[in-house]
Design an enzyme around this catalytic site. Structure first.
Site, mmCIF file in Angstrom:
data_model
loop_
_atom_site.group_PDB
_atom_site.id
_atom_site.type_symbol
_atom_site.label_atom_id
_atom_site.label_comp_id
_atom_site.label_asym_id
_atom_site.label_seq_id
_atom_site.Cartn_x
_atom_site.Cartn_y
_atom_site.Cartn_z
ATOM 1 C CG ASN A 215 -8.023 -4.079 1.038
ATOM 2 O OD1 ASN A 215 -7.150 -3.066 1.060
ATOM 3 N ND2 ASN A 215 -7.430 -5.335 1.009
ATOM 4 C CG HIS B 259 -2.626 -1.168 15.171
ATOM 5 N ND1 HIS B 259 -2.538 -2.369 14.922
ATOM 6 C CD2 HIS B 259 -2.535 -1.147 16.452
ATOM 7 C CE1 HIS B 259 -2.413 -3.214 15.729
ATOM 8 N NE2 HIS B 259 -2.443 -2.450 16.992
ATOM 9 C CG HIS C 179 -2.054 -1.093 1.308
ATOM 10 N ND1 HIS C 179 -3.117 -0.896 0.698
ATOM 11 C CD2 HIS C 179 -1.864 -2.286 1.681
ATOM 12 C CE1 HIS C 179 -3.797 -2.039 1.019
ATOM 13 N NE2 HIS C 179 -3.196 -3.006 1.625
HETATM 14 FE FE1 HDD Z 1 -2.618 -4.829 5.139
HETATM 15 C C1 HDD Z 1 -1.100 -1.891 5.191
HETATM 16 C C2 HDD Z 1 -5.701 -3.433 4.155
HETATM 17 C C3 HDD Z 1 -4.002 -7.881 5.503
HETATM 18 C C4 HDD Z 1 0.254 -6.051 6.983
HETATM 19 N N1 HDD Z 1 -3.286 -2.887 4.702
HETATM 20 C C5 HDD Z 1 -2.626 -1.750 4.718
HETATM 21 C C6 HDD Z 1 -3.267 -0.683 4.348
HETATM 22 C C7 HDD Z 1 -4.334 -1.286 4.002
HETATM 23 C C8 HDD Z 1 -4.673 -2.568 4.667
HETATM 24 C C9 HDD Z 1 -5.628 -0.257 3.437
HETATM 25 C C10 HDD Z 1 -2.648 0.719 4.032
HETATM 26 C C11 HDD Z 1 -2.819 1.550 5.250
HETATM 27 C C12 HDD Z 1 -2.375 2.879 5.119
HETATM 28 O O1 HDD Z 1 -3.217 3.532 4.118
HETATM 29 O O2 HDD Z 1 -1.597 3.179 5.723
HETATM 30 N N2 HDD Z 1 -4.586 -5.620 4.862
HETATM 31 C C13 HDD Z 1 -5.590 -4.924 4.609
HETATM 32 C C14 HDD Z 1 -6.612 -5.691 4.385
HETATM 33 C C15 HDD Z 1 -6.281 -6.949 4.706
HETATM 34 C C16 HDD Z 1 -4.880 -6.992 4.917
HETATM 35 C C17 HDD Z 1 -8.010 -5.262 4.198
HETATM 36 C C18 HDD Z 1 -7.150 -8.258 4.852
HETATM 37 C C19 HDD Z 1 -8.379 -8.129 5.150
HETATM 38 N N3 HDD Z 1 -1.992 -6.690 5.977
HETATM 39 C C20 HDD Z 1 -2.823 -7.817 5.961
HETATM 40 C C21 HDD Z 1 -2.229 -9.088 6.541
HETATM 41 C C22 HDD Z 1 -0.939 -8.424 7.012
HETATM 42 C C23 HDD Z 1 -0.973 -6.788 6.767
HETATM 43 C C24 HDD Z 1 -2.610 -10.413 6.828
HETATM 44 C C25 HDD Z 1 0.119 -9.057 7.809
HETATM 45 C C26 HDD Z 1 0.169 -10.124 8.328
HETATM 46 N N4 HDD Z 1 -0.811 -4.009 6.046
HETATM 47 C C27 HDD Z 1 0.233 -4.743 6.579
HETATM 48 C C28 HDD Z 1 1.381 -3.956 6.772
HETATM 49 C C29 HDD Z 1 0.788 -2.546 6.375
HETATM 50 C C30 HDD Z 1 -0.482 -2.822 5.726
HETATM 51 C C31 HDD Z 1 2.581 -4.488 6.473
HETATM 52 C C32 HDD Z 1 1.886 -1.902 5.506
HETATM 53 C C33 HDD Z 1 1.928 -0.323 5.947
HETATM 54 C C34 HDD Z 1 1.258 -0.492 7.290
HETATM 55 O O3 HDD Z 1 0.725 -1.571 7.438
HETATM 56 O O4 HDD Z 1 1.123 0.455 7.769
HETATM 57 O O5 HDD Z 1 1.323 -3.885 8.357
#
Ligand code: HDD
Length: 737
Positions: A199, A391, A127
């Site tokens: 999402n 978060h 993202h």
């Molecule tokens: Fe995630 C970012 C949505 C599964 C780990 N995720 C991130 C963002 C969105 C989502 C919208 C961007 C947030 C922003 O604008 O800063 N993610 C989802 C959705 C998921 C999902 C809807 C499933 C239903 N994500 C998911 C899993 C993991 C992560 C299973 C890890 C185990 N996601 C992350 C992250 C991020 C992230 C690595 C990258 C930047 C952040 O968090 O702040 O932690």
């Protein structure tokens, strides 16, 4: 050796300390007998900590941070160093003579370059590419029956910040790639911050968060060449998803029109997981969160998306910014699908803890519970959009998590990632991340600590701070985990059998689409798989599609020139008409219409003025396209020229003229400027509404979706009516065969 009873020793110590300290604590209870028991009532008054009471409204340099656009960040008359020393010259480094060498003693050069060298922070691991905006959320009050969260109360107005994003691309990647879109909302409620990190697709690739690194490694660019950027059309992605069939449902959504939204403003949002809500009486319900755009759900067509990637890679970011600036504030209703909180956590046979499943809206309607309106653009992209940290564990009283294994891994990941991305544990002190509720934690020190905490007792229990701060209970709006019975269980690395069905819902999704939407899915699969080099990967994905739908599989196989595998286990599944984007009409405000004019035809431009007024009344943004920029007769101005305009930028095109090419402009002999011809041809091919009057009628003939009339206002009215259906889908029907 001290032979006294340890309790007496501690009591004596407390007595001494209390004697010494209590009289100096303002507001501390005086004369109370010292006690070993932890104090239980707050002292009055209990002031919020000034350092985190609310987001700063000024930067360290004194510049307003929440101010409207146009405010200069630089103040005062003189440029200074970061220590406030006034500078005489920032344009030349200090040298031994005019021709050098540069001297190491130049502390201003070193400070300036050092800071510049560190201006970038790591982009988000997923993202990374996004856009954001501020706004407000107003509760309707009807959710109070099931949820005690204060921001859902009737009329409660809560500031929000929303960040939209693509998943795969880097920070500088194009907006209109085929991908899932993030829809993350930070509610700054007065009971603490709630983040809904969703999402635009209601299901996910994986059922268990432990697979997240796998799916992302497969989807990101190949590790050797680092290509392709922001694409799933490559071998590693299809290798993974063809082997990992629980991804099939999400992949179907990606390959559908949902993978290429027209705008962030026309996307649905989904919390994906099932959450647990609790009301004032402690009763619980299971829910899924939905965002429903007031403008409807609309998409680009694939060729348009591809052209935009080159023509305007910032299309979605620009669209959001321009809409908010123009006053067309995007709105979404927050909706809830509500399910009884039964011990098995299923609804109509669907496992609510499986994030690869939806609950069709026909089975559980989405009930609107509040309205989100985005009203203000960021003033500093880095400070707001880049530094915002969401978060899934940012929850408020009334909203709790379920045991969805995908969600549980997220509860770890979102905190953890900020340590690297934002440089330490104090990212909550960055202005955009500061809660609007008073913060009174006992977290201390660490990298980038901005608070200067006073006091000596950041621990609990304490007596030195009079026992402050105290635990809250439900009446004080404490977050109290829902007491949930955990069944007797054995430690295993396995998923429930109810997670095993990977094909029924992808089939339900595909069969719920209109035939034209299905065609788009078929073309998207064919395109993406044709980009793969490995034949075995294509053949394996065809085996997957053979379990989803026979036509889908056969037509993709035909496009790839591969044999069609035998259809397998194609059960009759119900359809969910709510999943189709077609067949509805929607408000048109905030749409963009291009108007081709002849810059030198003053009479014709009078008609353009009338058209612009009619569009303005409908809240539609008109953009004039002329052979040259600058002012035009009748107080009009050209916002685009034939060199800068392409039809992909507009929702509809109006033709007030058929301008001929300038004699020296292009080496062509044509009656009409070829760039205008291309614009009309693309608008037509992409099933856009076209209107023409006056000289413009030379470029268009009346047919469904093409309005030709004498009076510009009549043309505009008919165009607006057709625009409510987004596109002229009937134009594409004959091409289906
Ligand atoms: Fe995630 C970012 C949505 C599964 C780990 N995720 C991130 C963002 C969105 C989502 C919208 C961007 C947030 C922003 O604008 O800063 N993610 C989802 C959705 C998921 C999902 C809807 C499933 C239903 N994500 C998911 C899993 C993991 C992560 C299973 C890890 C185990 N996601 C992350 C992250 C991020 C992230 C690595 C990258 C930047 C952040 O968090 O702040 O932690």
């Amino acid at each position: 050796m001290n032979s006294r009873n340890p309790v007496e020793i501690v009591k004596d110590a407390v007595d001494k300390v209390t004697e010494r300290v209590t009289p100096d604590i303002p507001g501390a209870p005086s004369g109370d007998p010292p006690s070993l028991a932890e104090p239980t009532g707050p002292r009055e008054p209990l002031p919020p900590k000034s350092d985190q009471a609310a987001p700063d409204t000024v930067s360290p340099t004194g510049a307003p941070t929440g101010a409207p656009t146009g405010v200069n960040a630089q103040q005062d008359a003189f440029l200074t160093t970061s220590q406030g020393v006034r500078l005489h010259d920032t344009d030349h480094s200090l040298k031994a003579g005019e021709r050098g060498p540069t001297l190491l003693q130049d502390h201003h050069l070193r400070e300036k370059i050092m800071h510049f060298d560190h201006e970038r922070i790591p982009e988000r691991v997923v993202h990374a590419r996004g856009a954001g905006a501020h706004g407000e959320f107003v509760g309707y009050g009807n959710a109070a029956k099931i949820c005690k969260a204060g921001f859902l109360r009737e009329g409660a107005t809560t500031p929000v910040f929303v960040r939209f994003s693509t998943v795969l691309g880097s920070r500088g990647s194009a907006d209109t790639v085929r991908d899932t879109r993030g829809f993350a909302t930070k509610f700054y409620t007065d009971e603490g911050t709630f983040d809904l990190v969703g999402n635009n697709i209601p299901v996910f690739f994986i059922q268990d968060g432990i697979k997240f690194p796998d799916v992302i490694h497969a989807a990101k660019p190949h590790p050797d060449r680092e290509i392709p950027q922001a694409q799933s059309a490559h071998d590693t992605f299809w290798d993974f998803v063809s082997l990992h069939t629980e991804a099939t449902h999400h992949v179907l959504w990606n390959m559908s029109d949902r993978g290429i939204p027209r705008s962030y403003r026309t996307m649905e949002g989904f919390g994906v997981h099932t959450f647990r809500l609790v009301n004032d009486a402690g009763e619980t319900s299971l829910v899924k969160f939905h965002w429903k755009p007031k403008l409807g759900v609309h998409s680009l067509v694939w060729e348009e998306a591809q052209l935009l990637n080159g023509f305007d890679p910032d299309f979605h970011r620009r669209d959001l910014y321009d809409a908010i600036e123009s006053g067309a504030h995007p709105r979404w209703e927050l909706g809830l699908q509500v399910f009884p909180d039964t011990p098995d956590q299923t609804f109509e046979g669907i496992d609510l803890l499986d994030a690869t499943k939806i609950v069709p809206e026909e089975l559980a309607p989405v009930r609107p519970v509040g309205l989100l309106t985005l009203t203000r653009n960021p003033t500093n992209f880095f400070a707001e959009v880049e530094q915002v940290a969401f978060h899934t564990g940012h929850l408020v009283p009334g909203i709790d998590v379920t045991d969805d294994p995908l969600l549980h891994a997220r509860l770890f990941s979102y905190l953890d990632t900020q340590l690297t991305r934002l440089g330490g544990p104090n990212f909550t002190q960055i202005p955009i991340n500061r809660p609007h509720a008073p913060v009174n934690d006992m977290l201390r020190d660490g990298f980038h600590q901005h608070a200067v905490h006073a006091g000596v007792a950041p621990y609990k229990p304490n007596s030195l701070d009079g026992g402050c701060p105290f635990h809250a209970d439900a009446a004080d709006k404490a977050f109290i985990e829902v007491p949930q019975r955990i069944a007797e269980a054995t430690k295993v690395r396995r998923a429930a059998a109810s997670f095993d069905d990977h094909f029924t819902q992808p089939r339900l999704f595909f069969r719920s689409l209109s035939p034209l939407e299905q065609d788009h899915v078929i073309r998207a699969f064919t395109f993406e798989l044709a980009k793969c080099y490995e034949k075995t990967i294509k053949e394996r994905e065809l085996l997957v599609l053979a379990r989803v739908d026979a036509r889908l599989c056969a037509e993709v196989a035909a496009g790839l020139g591969l044999p069609v595998p035998e259809a397998q286990d194609l059960r009759d599944v119900p359809t969910s008409p709510a999943l189709s984007q077609f067949g509805h009409t929607w408000p048109v405000d905030g749409r963009v219409v291009g108007i081709v004019v002849d810059a030198d035809d003053a009479d014709g431009l009078a008609g353009v003025r009338a058209a612009i007024s009619a569009l303005g009344e409908a809240g539609v943004t008109p953009l004039i396209i002329a052979s040259r920029g600058g002012d035009l007769p009748h107080g009009l101005a050209a916002q685009r020229t034939f060199a800068t305009a392409r039809s992909v930028e507009f929702d509809a095109v109006l033709l007030a003229a058929a301008p001929s090419p300038a004699p020296d402009a292009l080496p062509v002999r044509a009656a009409v400027d070829p760039r205008v011809e291309l614009l009309v041809a693309e608008a037509y091919r992409h099933a856009k509404v076209i209107g023409a009057w006056g000289g413009g009628t030379a470029l268009a003939e009346a047919e469904p979706g093409v309005v030709v009339a004498d009076d510009p206002s009549d043309v505009v009215q008919d165009v607006l009516t057709l625009l409510a259906g987004h596109r002229v889908w009937a134009r594409l029907e004959p091409l289906r065969a």
